[in-house]
Design an enzyme around this catalytic site. Sequence first.
Site, PDB file in Angstrom:
ATOM      1  N   ASP A 178       0.725  -7.785   7.012  1.00 46.75           N
ATOM      2  CA  ASP A 178      -0.628  -7.016   6.797  1.00 46.75           C
ATOM      3  C   ASP A 178      -1.574  -7.849   6.050  1.00 46.75           C
ATOM      4  O   ASP A 178      -1.287  -8.124   4.927  1.00 46.75           O
ATOM      5  CB  ASP A 178      -0.193  -5.854   6.003  1.00 46.75           C
ATOM      6  CG  ASP A 178      -1.205  -4.815   5.611  1.00 46.75           C
ATOM      7  OD1 ASP A 178      -2.605  -5.305   5.670  1.00 46.75           O
ATOM      8  OD2 ASP A 178      -1.074  -3.582   5.559  1.00 46.75           O
TER       9      ASP A 178
ATOM     10  N   TYR B 112       0.830  -1.268  -0.008  1.00 49.99           N
ATOM     11  CA  TYR B 112      -0.140  -0.046   0.075  1.00 49.99           C
ATOM     12  C   TYR B 112       0.949   1.331   0.076  1.00 49.99           C
ATOM     13  O   TYR B 112       1.860   1.502   0.687  1.00 49.99           O
ATOM     14  CB  TYR B 112      -1.010  -0.019   1.177  1.00 49.99           C
ATOM     15  CG  TYR B 112      -1.572   1.167   1.418  1.00 49.99           C
ATOM     16  CD1 TYR B 112      -2.521   1.899   0.415  1.00 49.99           C
ATOM     17  CD2 TYR B 112      -1.607   1.994   2.597  1.00 49.99           C
ATOM     18  CE1 TYR B 112      -3.276   3.154   0.792  1.00 49.99           C
ATOM     19  CE2 TYR B 112      -2.177   2.934   2.950  1.00 49.99           C
ATOM     20  CZ  TYR B 112      -3.220   3.667   1.712  1.00 49.99           C
ATOM     21  OH  TYR B 112      -3.691   4.862   1.961  1.00 49.99           O
TER      22      TYR B 112
ATOM     23  N   LYS C  83     -11.435  -1.764   5.747  1.00 53.97           N
ATOM     24  CA  LYS C  83     -11.650  -2.707   4.448  1.00 53.97           C
ATOM     25  C   LYS C  83     -12.605  -3.810   5.007  1.00 53.97           C
ATOM     26  O   LYS C  83     -13.893  -3.713   5.283  1.00 53.97           O
ATOM     27  CB  LYS C  83     -10.402  -3.153   3.724  1.00 53.97           C
ATOM     28  CG  LYS C  83      -9.280  -1.837   3.694  1.00 53.97           C
ATOM     29  CD  LYS C  83      -9.609  -0.926   3.045  1.00 53.97           C
ATOM     30  CE  LYS C  83      -8.870   0.273   2.657  1.00 53.97           C
ATOM     31  NZ  LYS C  83      -7.778   0.766   3.961  1.00 53.97           N
TER      32      LYS C  83
END
Length: 384
Positions: A175, A103, A200
Amino acid sequence: MADQQYKRGTLLIHAGVEPDPSTGAIMTPIYQTSTYVQAAPGDHKGYEYARTQNPTRTALQKALAAIEHGKHGLCFGSGMAATDAIMRLLSPGDEVVVSNDLYGGTYRIFTKVYANYGIKFHFIPMNEAAGVEAYVNANTKMIWVETPTNPLLNVIDIEAVSAIARKHGAKTVVDNTFASPYLQNPLDWGADIVIHSATKYLGGHSDVVHGCIIVNDDETEEKLRFIQNSCGAVPGPHDCWLVLRGIKTLHVRMDRHCENGEKVARFLKEHPKVAKVLWVGFEDHPNHAIAKKQMRGFGGMISFVLKEDSMDAAVKVLKSTKLFALAESLGGVESLIGHPASMTHGSIPREERIKNGLPDSLIRLSVGIEDADDLIEDLKQAIG
Ligand code: P1T
């Protein structure tokens, strides 16, 4: 409840949640309070001040620990706040080996914030886990893995990377945002720390920004709990409640995300104007065998590039979808379409992005849980 005896769907609904002791309310109340009354100094019911503890947060932390097969859960005001807390475990001179596809915000906090505090980051491809060891030295304290990666959907072997980290006395952080605890539990494969952007799939409805960390080790938990309280990036009780509520349907949502993800991915793969589709479930995905080993399903995240490999062609599609909304974020019930190069990964320098395989023309989809036929029709008309 004795969480371990239950299967996943049951755990998602019941873990961490007890009827409210004061009223019997079946749903954990939103304890919207900043402090708690004490009968005498130190004579309290386990709650002193709401930065330190809040019962809604406690229920969520217990639920998160249970569904990630960990001992301790810790909640934060965002996924980035959770990442920040993990970085605070390090000291100047420490080194971190990181997957080179990740990300953009994570890349940014590492390179623009923590590099200034004397921490060194090595961004490397981790598709071949054995290659990671070459970057590990006596200063390496952490190996940071995103899997599947955002946005290229690479799959990294958690068990193999964790073994390398353990051999060198470093911690493995995973993650797990893209997979969610329903599809993957990194602690079971040897990871030490799991982090999520609960914004999310865990929240699941695009209505909350939230982050969390799950660990087994008491010493790491104690350090992180100290950081959580001392630095104070805690979420409010309403946000915790939204995530707690989201978790109760994670299994049903994820099953549909996986089902729709597969249909959309296979449709795109057959499309004459599409050059390449990245989805973890394809049999010819380079690390499909590892995905099959460590995941229970392949999720609803897909990236693709058109044969006409230009920004203009990509932008035309990005502007033309009607159901897929053009927006950052992912993992909600509604489908989103995004342009990583200018949106979620805009903070990674272009040369770096291109070198790591992220072209300007890449389109990312977060496939929601609508009817798959409608999603496919929408893409059909947008791609033309
Ligand atoms: O947005 P926040 O809750 O702070 O979480 C950051 C984060 C951490 N890890 C991963 C893998 C992520 O994808 C994110 C956030 N990602 C987006 C906003 C996105 O659209 O990719």
